[in-house]
Design an enzyme around this catalytic site. Structure first.
Site, PDB file in Angstrom:
ATOM      1  N   GLU A 176      -4.683   4.350   5.541  1.00  0.00           N
ATOM      2  CA  GLU A 176      -4.655   4.258   4.102  1.00  0.00           C
ATOM      3  C   GLU A 176      -5.319   5.353   3.499  1.00  0.00           C
ATOM      4  O   GLU A 176      -4.888   5.956   2.611  1.00  0.00           O
ATOM      5  CB  GLU A 176      -5.483   2.733   3.845  1.00  0.00           C
ATOM      6  CG  GLU A 176      -4.732   1.362   3.643  1.00  0.00           C
ATOM      7  CD  GLU A 176      -5.375   0.744   2.784  1.00  0.00           C
ATOM      8  OE1 GLU A 176      -6.192   1.006   1.916  1.00  0.00           O
ATOM      9  OE2 GLU A 176      -5.339  -0.630   2.996  1.00  0.00           O
ATOM     10  N   SER A 202     -10.909   0.505   2.635  1.00  0.00           N
ATOM     11  CA  SER A 202     -10.272   0.168   4.017  1.00  0.00           C
ATOM     12  C   SER A 202      -9.649   1.540   4.589  1.00  0.00           C
ATOM     13  O   SER A 202      -9.090   2.381   3.880  1.00  0.00           O
ATOM     14  CB  SER A 202      -9.286  -0.860   3.878  1.00  0.00           C
ATOM     15  OG  SER A 202      -9.812  -2.210   3.508  1.00  0.00           O
ATOM     16  N   ARG A 254       0.866  -1.140  -0.011  1.00  0.00           N
ATOM     17  CA  ARG A 254       0.123   0.029  -0.018  1.00  0.00           C
ATOM     18  C   ARG A 254       0.994   1.182  -0.119  1.00  0.00           C
ATOM     19  O   ARG A 254       0.447   2.361   0.437  1.00  0.00           O
ATOM     20  CB  ARG A 254      -0.932  -0.199   1.168  1.00  0.00           C
ATOM     21  CG  ARG A 254      -2.036  -1.157   1.223  1.00  0.00           C
ATOM     22  CD  ARG A 254      -2.936  -1.298   0.091  1.00  0.00           C
ATOM     23  NE  ARG A 254      -3.533  -2.607  -0.029  1.00  0.00           N
ATOM     24  CZ  ARG A 254      -3.313  -3.662  -0.500  1.00  0.00           C
ATOM     25  NH1 ARG A 254      -2.062  -3.836  -1.237  1.00  0.00           N
ATOM     26  NH2 ARG A 254      -3.866  -4.819  -0.446  1.00  0.00           N
TER      27      ARG A 254
END
Length: 303
Positions: free
Chosen positions: A291, A220, A171
């Site tokens: 995130e 998320s 990520r």
């Protein structure tokens, strides 16, 4: 900002444009300016005429982003619905522009008998955003397929770059500098159309069963820490269903914060993010890393 040069551009420039409708959380104040480029060449021209110190924000589908209630005082470049070309090349490759939704990319590759891109169907964003954060799910990650990318800087200069020029991790993609992804060449694996489309159907069914897809959310909220899952940690701390204003930790999946019936403000969501981080830190000594990108001005201003 002097916007007189925009008359030479082919895109659309909007002023004091509310951003909530451009984000999947459906919150956020206005952008001072929002530009929808006609194509990559038009985007390059527009950027080349902007003041070098003009604040810039790039938005695709507006997932993975929390725009504060005060909005954004610079120029937003909107890629969704604009940079949307997909081209099938030789050697099992596809060239895709940054504004293409990940779901569209998954279906396009499947219909062209290419596999290993089915996971994109589960990502609620654009390919530009997927490149920026190495988005992934169900065992797949975006950069596993990247052969080369095109980037653009704030001068409107375009260049082609290779994966080895970046540091790609979970990520996270480092090495982009003051540039943005505008397209990528991706290499997939020969597959079977029917098999891939069924896999996408199954993936979407699983997503609907396990995630709050019928509520406003951004995907998320936190990265999974090494060896664990953010959702498990949040649930273990008793935080499912906890709310601040209209922002609620989803009962369906604890790593999702929903804007319940559209009643939350960005401030509600940001406060709940911080509360979750604090409670998990206090109870587990683990720091959850977002995130989600938090952007813009906290205070609502009259423009």
């Amino acid at each position: 900002m002097d916007s007189s040069h925009v008359t030479e551009s082919q895109g659309t420039l909007l002023f004091n444009e509310p951003l909530a409708e451009y984000t999947t959380w459906r919150v956020g104040g206005p952008a001072a300016r929002l530009y929808k480029p006609a194509n990559i060449d038009d985007l390059a021209l527009f950027l080349s005429r902007l003041p070098f110190d003009e604040p810039l924000l790039w938005l695709g589908l507006g997932s993975n982003s929390l725009i504060r209630d005060g909005g954004f005082s610079g120029t937003v470049i909107l890629t969704q619905g604009c940079l949307k070309e997909m081209t099938l090349l030789s050697d099992n490759c596809i060239r895709v522009e940054a504004g293409v939704s990940c779901a569209s990319m998954a279906r396009f590759s499947a219909r062209n008998n290419l596999s290993e891109g089915e996971f994109w169907a589960g990502i609620p964003g654009t390919m530009g955003g997927a490149l920026r954060m190495n988005a992934g799910c169900h065992g797949g990650e975006t950069w596993q397929s990247v052969i080369e990318v095109q980037t653009i800087n704030r001068r409107g200069e375009i260049r082609t770059r290779k994966p080895e020029e970046f540091e790609v991790a979970y990520r996270h993609v480092a090495g982009l500098g003051d540039e943005w992804f505008i397209s990528a060449k991706l290499q997939l694996t020969p597959g079977n159309k029917e098999t891939s489309l069924q896999l996408i159907k199954d993936l979407l069914a699983h997503r609907a069963k396990t995630q709050p897809t019928n509520e406003y959310n951004c995907g998320s909220v936190f990265r999974n820490p090494p060896g664990d899952f953010a959702a498990r940690l949040i649930e273990s701390c008793g935080l499912k269903g906890v709310s601040i204003g209209g922002a609620v930790v989803s009962e369906k999946h604890a790593n999702f914060i929903i804007n319940h019936q559209g009643t939350a403000t960005a401030a509600n969501i940001e406060a709940l993010i911080h509360l979750v981080q604090t409670k998990v830190r206090e109870q587990t000594s683990i720091e959850l890393i977002r995130e989600v990108h938090i952007i813009g001005d906290a205070n609502v201003q009259t423009r």
